[in-house]
Write a protein that holds these residues in place. Structure first.
Motif, PDB file in Angstrom:
ATOM      1  N   GLY A 160      -6.025   1.103  -2.487  1.00  9.56           N
ATOM      2  CA  GLY A 160      -5.785   2.460  -1.984  1.00  9.56           C
ATOM      3  C   GLY A 160      -4.537   3.097  -2.551  1.00  9.56           C
ATOM      4  O   GLY A 160      -3.958   4.010  -1.962  1.00  9.56           O
ATOM      5  N   VAL A 161      -4.083   2.599  -3.727  1.00  4.41           N
ATOM      6  CA  VAL A 161      -2.854   3.111  -4.352  1.00  4.41           C
ATOM      7  C   VAL A 161      -3.216   3.926  -5.586  1.00  4.41           C
ATOM      8  O   VAL A 161      -4.018   3.494  -6.418  1.00  4.41           O
ATOM      9  N   LYS A 162      -2.598   5.101  -5.723  1.00  2.00           N
ATOM     10  CA  LYS A 162      -2.849   5.952  -6.893  1.00  2.00           C
ATOM     11  C   LYS A 162      -1.964   5.512  -8.051  1.00  2.00           C
ATOM     12  O   LYS A 162      -0.838   5.067  -7.842  1.00  2.00           O
ATOM     13  N   ASP A 183      -4.799   8.577 -11.899  1.00  4.95           N
ATOM     14  CA  ASP A 183      -4.910   9.668 -10.925  1.00  4.95           C
ATOM     15  C   ASP A 183      -4.115  10.918 -11.306  1.00  4.95           C
ATOM     16  O   ASP A 183      -4.421  12.019 -10.850  1.00  4.95           O
ATOM     17  N   HIS A 209      -6.536   0.929  -7.217  1.00  2.00           N
ATOM     18  CA  HIS A 209      -7.485   1.750  -6.463  1.00  2.00           C
ATOM     19  C   HIS A 209      -8.137   0.959  -5.321  1.00  2.00           C
ATOM     20  O   HIS A 209      -8.358   1.499  -4.234  1.00  2.00           O
ATOM     21  N   ASN A 210      -8.393  -0.319  -5.563  1.00  3.41           N
ATOM     22  CA  ASN A 210      -8.956  -1.174  -4.504  1.00  3.41           C
ATOM     23  C   ASN A 210      -7.982  -1.329  -3.338  1.00  3.41           C
ATOM     24  O   ASN A 210      -8.396  -1.546  -2.198  1.00  3.41           O
ATOM     25  N   LYS A 218       0.813  -1.234   0.000  1.00  2.32           N
ATOM     26  CA  LYS A 218       0.000   0.000   0.000  1.00  2.32           C
ATOM     27  C   LYS A 218       0.846   1.285   0.000  1.00  2.32           C
ATOM     28  O   LYS A 218       0.653   2.175   0.833  1.00  2.32           O
TER      29      LYS A 218
END
Length: 334
Positions: free
Chosen positions: A110-112, A132, A107-108, A87
């Motif tokens: 939590g990473v851009k 992003d 995205h799932n 992450k």
């Protein structure tokens, strides 16, 4: 959020993922601690445990967010999985198509996702898959260069293409100082990504001779002489060292595979031989004929006059850019 921040970072300054291992934990942490976005470089082969170790080493040196750069032209699925499991803040992608599946997966976790592109077509794909931010690289850039256009013509076109999608554009290629930063902002970028300027820092994992040459030489050339076998069809910008000038007209049939061994090195924990014309830059473990190895650098290398701490590069750049905007472009002076 501080001046001209992007993606939740204090400043809109990104340190490019210098390869194969030049952007290590020390450099990335120094940039992160100064409020910029530092990017580690993942190995060009599957090594997920090693990737996790790199990330953890960096976390010991900073409590700020950072990212990891992955070259899609090489085996990477396991490495990406490791990056998402850890992450980190940002997954940076280059040299290959960024898929919608990968963006959703990141995205799932939590990473851009931030791809680097070198053309309008690549930028369109990036917008369509929901990234992003986008790094737009001009042909002035050092190292491997994916596009043919100069930054000053490509950047505003990508900015116009993005329109009101709300995707920040980050400019890369030939930017080393506050003037370049302010010019990029004027063209519509929200931030800048620098490679060569961060290569020439105390914390970069480049060989001292390589760093010295960045100060010594001021000319570069766009070529395909180095690393043809390992990474075909991948042109790059290098310093015009005496070795390069002697060999720059190397016949198209030649590549590194049948060349003499000119040195040895350890890259991402793996011992390697370096043959003449290999695409491997020297790091501090490298021994042999350092002067004959590839030395990537961007077109503005002549503006770099000293090796500085990476944190100072960020700080000086932000302060000088603020000053330039206030002094040169304030309403009273126009």
């Amino acid at each position: 959020m501080g001046w001209k921040g992007i993606l939740g970072f204090e400043y809109g300054i990104v340190q490019g993922p210098l390869g194969p291992d030049i952007a290590g934990p020390e450099l990335v942490a120094a940039v992160a601690n100064a409020g910029g976005l530092g990017l580690l470089r993942a190995p060009d082969w599957e090594s997920p445990d090693y990737v996790k170790e790199l990330i953890r080493k960096t976390r010991k040196l900073t409590d700020k967010p950072f990212g990891v750069g992955v070259v899609l032209a090489f085996p990477h699925k396991e490495n990406v999985k490791a990056i998402l499991e850890e992450k980190v803040a940002v997954l940076q992608l280059y040299w290959g198509e960024c898929s919608k599946e990968l963006v959703i997966e990141a995205h799932n976790a939590g990473v851009k996702v931030v791809p680097q592109v070198g053309s309008l077509e690549e930028a369109k794909n990036a917008i369509n898959v929901g990234v992003d931010a986008i790094i737009v690289q001009g042909r002035e850039a050092g190292g491997h260069v994916i596009g043919q256009e100069g930054l000053i013509s490509l950047l505003p076109r990508v900015v116009d293409l993005v329109g009101d999608h709300g995707i920040p554009i980050i400019a890369a290629g030939g930017i080393v100082d506050a003037r370049g930063y302010v010019a990029a902002l004027a063209l519509g970028a929200k931030g800048i990504c620098m490679g060569t300027r961060f290569l020439a820092t105390h914390e970069s994992y480049a060989h001292p001779t390589y760093k010295r040459k960045l100060i010594e030489y001021d000319k570069t050339e766009y070529t395909d002489v180095f690393g043809r076998a390992r990474w075909p069809g991948a042109p790059h910008r290098v310093l015009q060292t005496p070795f390069f000038c002697d060999w720059k007209c190397l016949s198209a049939q030649e590549n590194e595979t049948n060349q003499p061994i000119i040195g040895r090195t350890i890259i991402h924990g793996v011992e390697r031989e370096i043959r003449r014309f290999a695409g491997t830059v020297p790091n501090p473990t490298t021994t042999g004929d350092i002067e004959s190895m590839v030395m990537y650098a961007g077109q503005s290398v002549g503006l770099i006059k000293e090796i500085l701490p990476a944190g100072q590069v960020v700080k000086k750049l932000v302060e000088a850019a603020q000053l330039l905007i206030h002094q040169t472009f304030n309403p009273d002076s126009i």
